[in-house]
Design a protein around this motif. Structure first.
Motif, mmCIF file in Angstrom:
data_model
loop_
_atom_site.group_PDB
_atom_site.id
_atom_site.type_symbol
_atom_site.label_atom_id
_atom_site.label_comp_id
_atom_site.label_asym_id
_atom_site.label_seq_id
_atom_site.Cartn_x
_atom_site.Cartn_y
_atom_site.Cartn_z
ATOM 1 N N GLY A 139 7.902 1.366 -14.369
ATOM 2 C CA GLY A 139 6.845 0.392 -14.486
ATOM 3 C C GLY A 139 7.512 -1.082 -13.752
ATOM 4 O O GLY A 139 6.821 -1.605 -13.010
ATOM 5 N N PHE A 140 8.713 -1.115 -13.883
ATOM 6 C CA PHE A 140 9.373 -2.006 -12.916
ATOM 7 C C PHE A 140 9.517 -1.685 -11.679
ATOM 8 O O PHE A 140 8.946 -2.795 -10.806
ATOM 9 C CB PHE A 140 11.113 -2.277 -13.416
ATOM 10 N N VAL A 141 9.704 -0.688 -11.299
ATOM 11 C CA VAL A 141 9.518 -0.071 -10.070
ATOM 12 C C VAL A 141 8.106 -0.293 -9.294
ATOM 13 O O VAL A 141 7.981 -0.964 -8.152
ATOM 14 C CB VAL A 141 10.065 1.324 -9.340
ATOM 15 N N LYS A 142 7.078 -0.109 -9.866
ATOM 16 C CA LYS A 142 5.796 -0.297 -9.489
ATOM 17 C C LYS A 142 5.448 -1.575 -9.121
ATOM 18 O O LYS A 142 4.674 -1.874 -8.480
ATOM 19 C CB LYS A 142 4.752 0.582 -10.594
ATOM 20 N N ASP A 143 5.735 -2.540 -10.416
ATOM 21 C CA ASP A 143 5.395 -3.880 -10.257
ATOM 22 C C ASP A 143 6.165 -4.358 -9.092
ATOM 23 O O ASP A 143 5.531 -5.163 -8.423
ATOM 24 C CB ASP A 143 5.974 -4.539 -11.388
ATOM 25 N N GLN A 144 7.397 -3.902 -8.663
ATOM 26 C CA GLN A 144 8.090 -4.549 -7.610
ATOM 27 C C GLN A 144 7.544 -4.267 -6.250
ATOM 28 O O GLN A 144 7.521 -5.013 -5.354
ATOM 29 C CB GLN A 144 9.518 -3.846 -7.748
ATOM 30 N N LEU A 145 7.164 -2.955 -6.205
ATOM 31 C CA LEU A 145 6.514 -2.603 -4.959
ATOM 32 C C LEU A 145 5.141 -3.007 -4.607
ATOM 33 O O LEU A 145 4.851 -3.062 -3.679
ATOM 34 C CB LEU A 145 6.689 -0.916 -4.843
ATOM 35 N N GLY A 146 4.483 -3.009 -5.939
ATOM 36 C CA GLY A 146 2.979 -3.432 -5.459
ATOM 37 C C GLY A 146 2.307 -2.280 -4.870
ATOM 38 O O GLY A 146 0.963 -2.319 -4.445
ATOM 39 N N ALA A 147 2.824 -0.862 -4.709
ATOM 40 C CA ALA A 147 2.002 0.289 -4.047
ATOM 41 C C ALA A 147 1.379 0.982 -5.410
ATOM 42 O O ALA A 147 1.705 0.853 -6.623
ATOM 43 C CB ALA A 147 3.181 1.255 -3.497
ATOM 44 N N THR A 148 0.398 1.711 -4.743
ATOM 45 C CA THR A 148 -0.374 2.401 -5.716
ATOM 46 C C THR A 148 -0.414 3.983 -5.593
ATOM 47 O O THR A 148 0.556 4.248 -4.647
ATOM 48 C CB THR A 148 -1.853 2.323 -5.584
ATOM 49 N N ASP A 149 -0.640 4.662 -6.353
ATOM 50 C CA ASP A 149 -0.575 6.258 -6.293
ATOM 51 C C ASP A 149 -1.213 6.601 -5.109
ATOM 52 O O ASP A 149 -0.880 7.603 -4.413
ATOM 53 C CB ASP A 149 -1.270 6.931 -7.626
ATOM 54 N N GLU A 150 -2.502 5.863 -4.909
ATOM 55 C CA GLU A 150 -3.297 6.234 -3.647
ATOM 56 C C GLU A 150 -2.476 6.049 -2.334
ATOM 57 O O GLU A 150 -2.357 6.934 -1.441
ATOM 58 C CB GLU A 150 -4.486 5.587 -3.610
ATOM 59 N N SER A 151 -1.807 5.058 -2.478
ATOM 60 C CA SER A 151 -1.038 4.679 -1.012
ATOM 61 C C SER A 151 0.054 5.942 -0.792
ATOM 62 O O SER A 151 0.176 6.190 0.017
ATOM 63 C CB SER A 151 -0.445 3.199 -1.164
ATOM 64 N N PHE A 152 0.717 6.103 -1.854
ATOM 65 C CA PHE A 152 1.713 7.078 -2.031
ATOM 66 C C PHE A 152 1.257 8.482 -1.492
ATOM 67 O O PHE A 152 1.730 9.292 -0.430
ATOM 68 C CB PHE A 152 2.781 7.281 -2.973
ATOM 69 N N ASP A 153 -0.109 8.876 -2.063
ATOM 70 C CA ASP A 153 -0.756 10.058 -1.799
ATOM 71 C C ASP A 153 -0.843 10.066 -0.282
ATOM 72 O O ASP A 153 -0.863 11.364 0.550
ATOM 73 C CB ASP A 153 -1.908 10.209 -2.350
ATOM 74 N N ILE A 154 -1.539 8.880 0.469
ATOM 75 C CA ILE A 154 -1.787 8.916 1.742
ATOM 76 C C ILE A 154 -0.636 8.846 2.714
ATOM 77 O O ILE A 154 -0.530 9.717 3.543
ATOM 78 C CB ILE A 154 -2.542 7.363 2.109
ATOM 79 N N GLU A 155 0.593 8.485 2.033
ATOM 80 C CA GLU A 155 1.752 8.489 2.917
ATOM 81 C C GLU A 155 2.334 9.963 2.874
ATOM 82 O O GLU A 155 2.633 10.602 3.991
ATOM 83 C CB GLU A 155 2.821 7.641 2.128
ATOM 84 N N ILE A 156 2.317 10.793 1.833
ATOM 85 C CA ILE A 156 2.702 12.227 1.769
ATOM 86 C C ILE A 156 1.786 12.907 2.610
ATOM 87 O O ILE A 156 2.202 13.682 3.495
ATOM 88 C CB ILE A 156 2.720 12.640 0.243
ATOM 89 N N ASN A 157 0.441 12.717 2.361
ATOM 90 C CA ASN A 157 -0.475 13.416 3.195
ATOM 91 C C ASN A 157 -0.543 13.227 4.795
ATOM 92 O O ASN A 157 -0.278 14.422 5.389
ATOM 93 C CB ASN A 157 -1.873 13.170 2.751
ATOM 94 N N ASP A 158 0.071 11.965 5.148
ATOM 95 C CA ASP A 158 0.138 11.668 6.665
ATOM 96 C C ASP A 158 1.240 12.335 7.217
ATOM 97 O O ASP A 158 1.470 13.086 8.227
ATOM 98 C CB ASP A 158 0.194 10.221 6.678
#
Length: 103
Positions: free
Chosen positions: A57-76
């Motif tokens: 949760g600390f990491v997610k708050d710091q990054l402001g990234a979402t699961d969807e943005s990581f999914d897009i990055e991995i798929n790209d």
């Protein structure tokens, strides 16, 4: 899914960085995130009271990234790798003709 790999803390127990990964069906992202210092005056939670979801949760708050943005990055990335793997290499042979090298 997020996974906590490790974290570093200073002698007072303040977490300074977290190594983590995010995985979906197509691959994963692994990174180390340096955390911002805690807000002055707020108490810190003892490491013994933390669990993986709190640290992630600390990491997610710091990054402001979402699961969807990581999914897009991995798929790209997977799409780019598939494209790179589909490229053919040609050379000129002794007869001065182009020949496709086998993969």
């Amino acid at each position: 899914m997020y996974n906590l790999i490790s974290f570093k803390a200073d002698p007072t127990g303040v977490i300074t960085s977290v190594t983590w990964s995010y995985t979906n069906d197509n691959g994963s992202i692994r990174s180390t995130t340096k955390l911002a210092p805690p807000i002055p005056g707020l108490p810190t939670m003892p490491i013994e009271q933390l669990d993986e979801s709190i640290v992630i949760g600390f990491v997610k708050d710091q990054l402001g990234a979402t699961d969807e943005s990581f999914d897009i990055e991995i798929n790209d990335y997977v799409t780019a790798q598939e494209y790179q793997n589909s490229l053919l290499t040609y050379v000129i042979d002794e007869d001065n003709e182009f020949v496709n090298l086998p993969s």
